[in-house]
Design a protein around this motif. Structure first.
Motif, PDB file in Angstrom:
ATOM      1  N   ALA A   7       3.401  -4.290  -0.150  1.00 59.48           N
ATOM      2  CA  ALA A   7       4.322  -4.304  -1.285  1.00 59.48           C
ATOM      3  C   ALA A   7       3.644  -4.669  -2.589  1.00 59.48           C
ATOM      4  O   ALA A   7       4.284  -4.676  -3.631  1.00 59.48           O
ATOM      5  N   GLY A   8       2.346  -4.990  -2.545  1.00 53.94           N
ATOM      6  CA  GLY A   8       1.608  -5.274  -3.764  1.00 53.94           C
ATOM      7  C   GLY A   8       1.363  -6.733  -4.057  1.00 53.94           C
ATOM      8  O   GLY A   8       0.779  -7.066  -5.087  1.00 53.94           O
ATOM      9  N   ALA A   9       1.785  -7.638  -3.167  1.00 57.74           N
ATOM     10  CA  ALA A   9       1.582  -9.069  -3.397  1.00 57.74           C
ATOM     11  C   ALA A   9       0.183  -9.476  -2.958  1.00 57.74           C
ATOM     12  O   ALA A   9      -0.370  -8.917  -2.017  1.00 57.74           O
ATOM     13  N   MET A  10      -0.374 -10.474  -3.652  1.00 64.48           N
ATOM     14  CA  MET A  10      -1.772 -10.837  -3.436  1.00 64.48           C
ATOM     15  C   MET A  10      -1.972 -12.347  -3.369  1.00 64.48           C
ATOM     16  O   MET A  10      -1.176 -13.110  -3.892  1.00 64.48           O
ATOM     17  N   GLY A  11      -3.067 -12.724  -2.753  1.00 63.51           N
ATOM     18  CA  GLY A  11      -3.510 -14.105  -2.776  1.00 63.51           C
ATOM     19  C   GLY A  11      -2.820 -14.994  -1.761  1.00 63.51           C
ATOM     20  O   GLY A  11      -1.932 -14.583  -1.023  1.00 63.51           O
ATOM     21  N   GLN A  12      -3.237 -16.239  -1.748  1.00 59.89           N
ATOM     22  CA  GLN A  12      -2.707 -17.197  -0.781  1.00 59.89           C
ATOM     23  C   GLN A  12      -1.268 -17.596  -1.085  1.00 59.89           C
ATOM     24  O   GLN A  12      -0.580 -18.129  -0.224  1.00 59.89           O
ATOM     25  N   ASN A  13      -0.816 -17.322  -2.325  1.00 57.72           N
ATOM     26  CA  ASN A  13       0.585 -17.580  -2.645  1.00 57.72           C
ATOM     27  C   ASN A  13       1.353 -16.288  -2.880  1.00 57.72           C
ATOM     28  O   ASN A  13       2.501 -16.332  -3.324  1.00 57.72           O
ATOM     29  N   GLN A  14       0.744 -15.137  -2.586  1.00 62.04           N
ATOM     30  CA  GLN A  14       1.426 -13.851  -2.598  1.00 62.04           C
ATOM     31  C   GLN A  14       2.116 -13.544  -3.928  1.00 62.04           C
ATOM     32  O   GLN A  14       3.309 -13.267  -3.989  1.00 62.04           O
TER      33      GLN A  14
END
Length: 357
Positions: free
Chosen positions: A202-209
């Protein structure tokens, strides 16, 4: 900044990327292959009619937004249509998931135990973050646990291909195009290499999305090294999450709420988190709302809302301001309740954890 999703499906609770943040992970090892070589290794899915023309349209829009040509070339060098991303977006489960089933799935004893260990391990960073932003450590760790299982599950989709495919699908073209432009700006501003832009479908990134637009708006440098690395630097992960919550109205030192008992004749039209639906705790009590025995009650003059999850069990929760702030992260009652309960569980029966406020 975020797109509303149903609070009643497991999907909406697990994939907060639609909302922010948040609404997962670029490989920490720098890429060594060339864009051309990477393109040869990418999954070869037949491009639907019109996809190439749509890509050219996005490139033109990026240039109009001031994105440098070199960034456009790097980001689109390996662009490809990702069919399973579009199918995931189209085939969201319709079956309702009971709140208890969801909570049992996402808040396990093992996860709570690891969260307590992680909070002790990162106590100094968390306390420093709390002093700066006013967000208590247990909430930051709870978000970290449920969003990426403490950074272990961040996703490996090519962000540019995923967002382009979702924008092309058309159901929410404007939303995903905006996120694509934000992703390009992340590269253009030097935050990350295009080849490292990996995350959820869905395009979310990183350790906190974080979604790209959330990264640009709320990303924070937690240790003063001049970077906002939400993929590998836990200082920046906590600082960015705390900056998000503080910017969206987090009440310093406040709690999220708790389950309550509603009277049999409770008017369900009163339930909800809109500003007009707030009452003081005392006013809710006057309407017959009661707290479980042996639980601490919030101050009677504090503003509160009644939330009734649509789980078929007719139970209610008294939600405080911080619950509403969690709802800006993910517009799902299930998600906000799970974060609150996870934070409570982290602080319960742990002599080494900081005292609950």
């Amino acid at each position: 900044m975020k797109s509303a999703v149903s609070a009643l499906t497991l999907f909406s609770c697990l994939f907060a990327g639609y909302l922010h943040a948040t609404p997962q992970l670029p490989d920490p090892t720098p890429a060594t292959s060339s864009p051309a070589a990477a393109a040869q290794q990418a999954p070869q899915t037949a491009q639907p009619d019109g996809f190439s023309e749509f890509v050219e349209k996005l490139k033109r829009e990026a240039r109009q937004q001031g994105i440098r040509e070199s960034t456009v070339n790097q980001a689109f060098a390996t662009i490809h249509f990702v069919e399973h991303v579009v199918k995931s977006d189209q085939n969201q489960p319709e079956q309702k998931v009971l709140l208890d089933d969801y909570l049992n799935r996402v808040i396990t004893p093992e996860k709570v135990a690891e969260a307590r260990t992680q909070m002790r391990t990162h106590q100094q960073i968390l306390r420093r973050t709390e002093q700066r932003y006013g967000v208590q450590p247990q909430y930051l760790v709870a978000l970290w646990a449920l969003e990426s299982r403490f950074g272990k599950v961040q996703g490996d989709e090519d962000i540019f291909s995923a967002l382009t495919s979702l924008a092309f699908e058309g159901r929410r073209e404007a939303f995903f195009t905006k996120e694509l432009i934000a992703a390009l700006k992340m590269v253009d501003e030097g935050h990350i290499e295009a080849s490292q832009m990996k995350g959820s479908w869905a395009g979310a990134m990183g350790q906190n999305q974080f979604m790209p637009s959330s990264y640009l708006r709320y990303g924070a440098d937690g240790d003063g090294d001049g970077k906002m690395d939400i993929w590998n630097n836990i200082n920046d992960v906590f600082a960015s999450s705390a900056n998000y919550l503080a910017s969206e109205g987090w009440k310093r030192g406040g709690e999220w709420g708790q389950q309550v008992t509603l009277p049999a004749d409770f008017d369900t039209a009163l339930a909800g988190t809109k500003t007009a639906q707030r009452k003081t705790v005392a006013q809710w009590q006057a309407l017959g709302v009661t707290f479980p025995q042996n639980t601490r009650q919030p101050d009677g003059q504090q503003n509160a809302w009644i939330v009734i999850p649509d789980d078929g069990q007719n139970r209610g929760f008294m939600a405080l301001q911080n619950f509403r702030t969690l709802m800006t992260w993910n517009r799902s009652y299930y998600f906000a309740i799970s974060i609150g309960m996870m934070a409570d569980a982290i602080m319960r029966n742990d002599d080494n954890a900081p005292a609950k406020k």
